[in-house]
Write a protein that holds these residues in place. Structure first.
Motif, PDB file in Angstrom:
ATOM      1  N   CYS A   1     -50.248 -39.439  40.825  1.00 39.15           N
ATOM      2  CA  CYS A   1     -51.592 -38.854  40.839  1.00 39.15           C
ATOM      3  C   CYS A   1     -51.600 -37.366  40.502  1.00 39.15           C
ATOM      4  CB  CYS A   1     -52.232 -39.068  42.210  1.00 39.15           C
ATOM      5  SG  CYS A   1     -52.453 -40.806  42.639  1.00 39.15           S
ATOM      6  N   ALA A   2     -50.529 -36.664  40.812  1.00 38.74           N
ATOM      7  CA  ALA A   2     -50.420 -35.232  40.499  1.00 38.74           C
ATOM      8  C   ALA A   2     -48.999 -34.925  40.080  1.00 38.74           C
ATOM      9  CB  ALA A   2     -50.838 -34.382  41.694  1.00 38.74           C
ATOM     10  N   PRO A   3     -48.569 -35.412  38.908  1.00 34.33           N
ATOM     11  CA  PRO A   3     -47.183 -35.225  38.454  1.00 34.33           C
ATOM     12  C   PRO A   3     -46.831 -33.744  38.311  1.00 34.33           C
ATOM     13  CG  PRO A   3     -48.553 -36.109  36.695  1.00 34.33           C
ATOM     14  CD  PRO A   3     -49.366 -36.185  37.934  1.00 34.33           C
ATOM     15  N   PHE A   4     -45.599 -33.428  38.674  1.00 33.45           N
ATOM     16  CA  PHE A   4     -45.132 -32.039  38.731  1.00 33.45           C
ATOM     17  C   PHE A   4     -43.811 -31.943  37.977  1.00 33.45           C
ATOM     18  CE2 PHE A   4     -42.554 -28.741  40.662  1.00 33.45           C
ATOM     19  CZ  PHE A   4     -43.437 -27.671  40.784  1.00 33.45           C
ATOM     20  N   THR A   5     -43.630 -30.822  37.250  1.00 31.19           N
ATOM     21  CA  THR A   5     -42.370 -30.607  36.548  1.00 31.19           C
ATOM     22  C   THR A   5     -42.100 -29.117  36.396  1.00 31.19           C
ATOM     23  OG1 THR A   5     -41.108 -31.084  34.533  1.00 31.19           O
ATOM     24  CG2 THR A   5     -43.437 -30.653  34.261  1.00 31.19           C
ATOM     25  N   THR A   6     -40.841 -28.789  36.381  1.00 29.60           N
ATOM     26  CA  THR A   6     -40.416 -27.409  36.096  1.00 29.60           C
ATOM     27  C   THR A   6     -39.926 -27.265  34.660  1.00 29.60           C
ATOM     28  OG1 THR A   6     -38.171 -27.903  36.889  1.00 29.60           O
ATOM     29  CG2 THR A   6     -39.757 -27.044  38.505  1.00 29.60           C
ATOM     30  N   GLU A   7     -40.019 -28.353  33.884  1.00 33.33           N
ATOM     31  CA  GLU A   7     -39.508 -28.356  32.504  1.00 33.33           C
ATOM     32  C   GLU A   7     -40.609 -28.025  31.513  1.00 33.33           C
ATOM     33  OE1 GLU A   7     -36.340 -28.649  31.761  1.00 33.33           O
ATOM     34  OE2 GLU A   7     -35.889 -28.869  33.893  1.00 33.33           O
ATOM     35  N   GLY A   8     -41.375 -26.972  31.801  1.00 30.06           N
ATOM     36  CA  GLY A   8     -42.410 -26.525  30.883  1.00 30.06           C
ATOM     37  C   GLY A   8     -41.904 -25.400  29.993  1.00 30.06           C
TER      38      GLY A   8
ATOM     39  N   LYS B   1     -42.836 -42.523  33.830  1.00 28.45           N
ATOM     40  CA  LYS B   1     -43.663 -43.258  34.795  1.00 28.45           C
ATOM     41  C   LYS B   1     -44.685 -42.342  35.460  1.00 28.45           C
ATOM     42  CE  LYS B   1     -40.573 -42.747  38.808  1.00 28.45           C
ATOM     43  NZ  LYS B   1     -41.546 -42.043  39.647  1.00 28.45           N
ATOM     44  N   SER B   2     -44.400 -41.039  35.488  1.00 30.61           N
ATOM     45  CA  SER B   2     -45.310 -40.101  36.143  1.00 30.61           C
ATOM     46  C   SER B   2     -46.583 -39.885  35.340  1.00 30.61           C
ATOM     47  CB  SER B   2     -44.615 -38.760  36.366  1.00 30.61           C
ATOM     48  OG  SER B   2     -43.453 -38.919  37.152  1.00 30.61           O
ATOM     49  N   VAL B   3     -46.499 -40.005  34.022  1.00 28.82           N
ATOM     50  CA  VAL B   3     -47.654 -39.696  33.170  1.00 28.82           C
ATOM     51  C   VAL B   3     -48.142 -40.934  32.430  1.00 28.82           C
ATOM     52  CG1 VAL B   3     -47.053 -37.270  32.897  1.00 28.82           C
ATOM     53  CG2 VAL B   3     -46.078 -38.958  31.340  1.00 28.82           C
ATOM     54  N   ALA B   4     -47.809 -42.116  32.954  1.00 29.97           N
ATOM     55  CA  ALA B   4     -48.233 -43.349  32.284  1.00 29.97           C
ATOM     56  C   ALA B   4     -49.751 -43.467  32.238  1.00 29.97           C
ATOM     57  CB  ALA B   4     -47.631 -44.559  32.992  1.00 29.97           C
ATOM     58  N   ASN B   5     -50.435 -42.896  33.244  1.00 32.13           N
ATOM     59  CA  ASN B   5     -51.896 -43.010  33.311  1.00 32.13           C
ATOM     60  C   ASN B   5     -52.609 -41.725  32.912  1.00 32.13           C
ATOM     61  OD1 ASN B   5     -51.683 -45.674  34.341  1.00 32.13           O
ATOM     62  ND2 ASN B   5     -51.331 -44.866  36.413  1.00 32.13           N
ATOM     63  N   VAL B   6     -51.876 -40.744  32.408  1.00 27.00           N
ATOM     64  CA  VAL B   6     -52.490 -39.470  32.031  1.00 27.00           C
ATOM     65  C   VAL B   6     -53.301 -39.652  30.748  1.00 27.00           C
ATOM     66  CG1 VAL B   6     -52.025 -37.126  31.229  1.00 27.00           C
ATOM     67  CG2 VAL B   6     -50.768 -38.061  33.168  1.00 27.00           C
ATOM     68  N   THR B   7     -54.536 -39.156  30.774  1.00 24.85           N
ATOM     69  CA  THR B   7     -55.428 -39.233  29.617  1.00 24.85           C
ATOM     70  C   THR B   7     -55.948 -37.833  29.294  1.00 24.85           C
ATOM     71  OG1 THR B   7     -57.300 -39.728  31.069  1.00 24.85           O
ATOM     72  CG2 THR B   7     -56.104 -41.603  30.137  1.00 24.85           C
ATOM     73  N   ASP B   8     -56.852 -37.769  28.323  1.00 23.29           N
ATOM     74  CA  ASP B   8     -57.366 -36.472  27.884  1.00 23.29           C
ATOM     75  C   ASP B   8     -58.262 -35.813  28.919  1.00 23.29           C
ATOM     76  OD1 ASP B   8     -56.018 -36.922  25.574  1.00 23.29           O
ATOM     77  OD2 ASP B   8     -57.762 -37.517  24.393  1.00 23.29           O
ATOM     78  N   ASP B   9     -58.707 -36.551  29.950  1.00 23.93           N
ATOM     79  CA  ASP B   9     -59.566 -35.935  30.969  1.00 23.93           C
ATOM     80  C   ASP B   9     -58.758 -35.300  32.098  1.00 23.93           C
ATOM     81  OD1 ASP B   9     -58.602 -38.213  32.119  1.00 23.93           O
ATOM     82  OD2 ASP B   9     -60.540 -38.919  32.885  1.00 23.93           O
TER      83      ASP B   9
ATOM     84  N   TYR C   1     -53.469 -33.057  37.149  1.00 22.16           N
ATOM     85  CA  TYR C   1     -54.359 -33.750  38.078  1.00 22.16           C
ATOM     86  C   TYR C   1     -55.570 -34.260  37.302  1.00 22.16           C
ATOM     87  CZ  TYR C   1     -57.359 -29.612  37.994  1.00 22.16           C
ATOM     88  OH  TYR C   1     -58.171 -28.596  37.586  1.00 22.16           O
ATOM     89  N   SER C   2     -56.169 -35.286  37.839  1.00 26.89           N
ATOM     90  CA  SER C   2     -57.351 -35.855  37.213  1.00 26.89           C
ATOM     91  C   SER C   2     -58.586 -35.066  37.638  1.00 26.89           C
ATOM     92  CB  SER C   2     -57.511 -37.325  37.604  1.00 26.89           C
ATOM     93  OG  SER C   2     -58.734 -37.838  37.130  1.00 26.89           O
ATOM     94  N   GLY C   3     -59.475 -34.838  36.673  1.00 28.09           N
ATOM     95  CA  GLY C   3     -60.700 -34.102  36.992  1.00 28.09           C
ATOM     96  C   GLY C   3     -61.644 -34.869  37.885  1.00 28.09           C
ATOM     97  N   GLU C   4     -61.374 -36.144  38.124  1.00 27.39           N
ATOM     98  CA  GLU C   4     -62.259 -36.968  38.950  1.00 27.39           C
ATOM     99  C   GLU C   4     -61.886 -36.955  40.433  1.00 27.39           C
ATOM    100  OE1 GLU C   4     -61.980 -40.794  37.253  1.00 27.39           O
ATOM    101  OE2 GLU C   4     -62.971 -40.251  35.352  1.00 27.39           O
ATOM    102  N   SER C   5     -60.728 -36.412  40.788  1.00 34.90           N
ATOM    103  CA  SER C   5     -60.247 -36.459  42.174  1.00 34.90           C
ATOM    104  C   SER C   5     -60.199 -35.052  42.764  1.00 34.90           C
ATOM    105  CB  SER C   5     -58.860 -37.109  42.230  1.00 34.90           C
ATOM    106  OG  SER C   5     -58.345 -37.057  43.550  1.00 34.90           O
ATOM    107  N   TRP C   6     -61.053 -34.790  43.782  1.00 34.20           N
ATOM    108  CA  TRP C   6     -61.045 -33.493  44.452  1.00 34.20           C
ATOM    109  C   TRP C   6     -59.778 -33.332  45.285  1.00 34.20           C
ATOM    110  CZ3 TRP C   6     -60.768 -32.263  49.601  1.00 34.20           C
ATOM    111  CH2 TRP C   6     -61.011 -30.921  49.929  1.00 34.20           C
ATOM    112  N   PHE C   7     -59.340 -34.399  45.929  1.00 39.70           N
ATOM    113  CA  PHE C   7     -58.182 -34.313  46.818  1.00 39.70           C
ATOM    114  C   PHE C   7     -56.927 -33.922  46.044  1.00 39.70           C
ATOM    115  CE2 PHE C   7     -54.395 -36.416  48.545  1.00 39.70           C
ATOM    116  CZ  PHE C   7     -54.315 -35.790  49.777  1.00 39.70           C
ATOM    117  N   TRP C   8     -56.658 -34.617  44.941  1.00 40.74           N
ATOM    118  CA  TRP C   8     -55.441 -34.327  44.202  1.00 40.74           C
ATOM    119  C   TRP C   8     -55.539 -32.987  43.475  1.00 40.74           C
ATOM    120  CZ3 TRP C   8     -51.358 -36.453  45.749  1.00 40.74           C
ATOM    121  CH2 TRP C   8     -51.367 -37.751  46.236  1.00 40.74           C
ATOM    122  N   ARG C   9     -56.734 -32.540  43.220  1.00 40.38           N
ATOM    123  CA  ARG C   9     -56.902 -31.197  42.673  1.00 40.38           C
ATOM    124  C   ARG C   9     -56.432 -30.157  43.683  1.00 40.38           C
ATOM    125  NH1 ARG C   9     -59.990 -28.062  39.083  1.00 40.38           N
ATOM    126  NH2 ARG C   9     -60.706 -26.105  39.982  1.00 40.38           N
ATOM    127  N   GLN C  10     -56.818 -30.347  44.961  1.00 40.47           N
ATOM    128  CA  GLN C  10     -56.391 -29.409  45.996  1.00 40.47           C
ATOM    129  C   GLN C  10     -54.884 -29.499  46.227  1.00 40.47           C
ATOM    130  OE1 GLN C  10     -58.584 -27.184  47.051  1.00 40.47           O
ATOM    131  NE2 GLN C  10     -60.019 -28.253  45.679  1.00 40.47           N
TER     132      GLN C  10
END
Length: 354
Positions: free
Chosen positions: A31-38, A243-251, A329-338
């Protein structure tokens, strides 16, 4: 309180904390994938001359900002000027040849008219003599002589017509130059292009970096001599487990902290996800499939790259290759945004230390 009871309660708390952390890591990884490989990427243009000559002038300095069309460096133009002059002379010679052929065509038309008149005269003379021989007014030798004269006139007319056809074939269409003129014009245009290419200009607004060019260097055609970074061509990308970004979309949105800006968090939007990695690329080389053997029980996860919107402005001190940490994070989820904000904020503070 019994020490055994305290120990059991402590173990229950530790197990509970471990279980909650375990569940959180599994869910947060999706829901909120994280990486240091940017990293900051950019379009690097290798500036190469299109002609071969010696460098006579370097007009820019290292890390200088230049505008589109500004001179970067120049090559020795002498041989290109000579080639241009030779091409101009060749064009003049071809045009003179065309005028000569036009004059020859007019002469051929005049010769045809003369040959046609002579042919008509010989033909009429032959007819008169042939009519007189029927009345025995002239001898047969006179008839033979008239016939030969008529045949000679006819052959001369055919030859003149053939010469005209040859000239017209060389001249081509009446409203177009001859082939030699077109070839000379093409060589002149190439010479002018080579002369123009002796001055190498900036392809766009940008920065010249890693400059190692000096006057006197022998430049070869299509061999890079200068590194150029186009203005506004940089973007941020990061490698995530697939697997962390399998559901990541443009939103989805991204929170980024750069190593160069500890304590600061920047927000961008997700633009795209790469559709392949180099390890999956195969060339048709005529060999059999090569099997990669992995004896580890748990193999390394495959990573894929997420690219952020390049239209968003990057901080001034950022350069190609700058490192970054990113959370999505998804723009639709306030919790995962926080959750994403809290995690990236803590990471940005740690950048003061490492």
């Amino acid at each position: 309180m019994d020490n055994g009871l305290v120990f059991r309660r402590l173990m229950k708390m530790l197990v509970s904390v471990f279980f909650v952390a375990f569940v959180y890591l599994i869910v947060a990884d999706r829901c909120a994938p994280f990486t240091t490989e940017g990293r900051v990427f950019g379009q690097v243009v290798q500036i190469a001359p299109e002609v071969t000559s010696r460098v006579t002038n370097v007009a820019v300095s290292n890390n200088q900002y230049v505008q589109k069309g500004e001179v970067l460096f120049e090559l020795d133009k002498r041989k290109f000027l000579i080639a241009q002059e030779q091409a101009q002379l060749a064009l003049l010679a071809a045009q003179e040849q065309e005028r000569i052929m036009q004059s020859q065509r007019l002469m051929a038309l005049a010769s045809i008219s003369s040959a046609q008149a002579a042919n008509d005269n010989a033909k009429n003379e032959y007819k008169r003599v042939a009519e007189l021989v029927k009345h025995n007014a002239v001898s047969l030798s006179v008839v033979d002589n008239a016939l030969k004269q008529y045949q000679v006139a006819q052959s001369r007319l055919d030859m003149e017509q053939h010469n005209l056809e040859t000239l017209e074939a060389q001249l081509g269409a009446p409203d177009k130059p001859i082939t030699q003129v077109l070839q000379a014009k093409s060589r002149l245009e190439q010479a002018q292009l080579d002369l123009a290419n002796a001055v190498i200009r900036s392809p766009s607004d940008g920065v010249v970096t890693n400059l190692r060019l000096e006057a006197g260097v022998m430049a070869s055609a299509n061999v890079p001599l200068m590194t150029f970074i186009s203005d506004g061509s940089m973007w941020v990308g990061a490698d995530f487990r697939e697997k962390s970004v399998a559901n990541v979309t443009d939103d989805y949105f991204a929170l980024v902290t750069f190593d160069a800006y500890p304590g600061k968090v920047f927000e961008y939007s997700v633009e795209s996800r790469d559709q392949g990695v180099a390890t999956g690329h195969q060339n048709p080389n005529g060999t059999l499939t090569q099997i990669d053997v992995n004896n580890r029980w748990v193999r390394d996860a495959q990573r894929t790259r997420i690219n952020l919107d390049s239209k968003d402005t990057l901080p001034n001190s950022i350069f190609i290759g700058s490192r970054a940490t990113m959370v999505l994070y998804s723009g639709e989820s306030w919790f995962w945004r926080q959750v994403a904000k809290t995690r990236i904020r803590l990471t940005s503070w740690f950048h003061f230390i490492y």
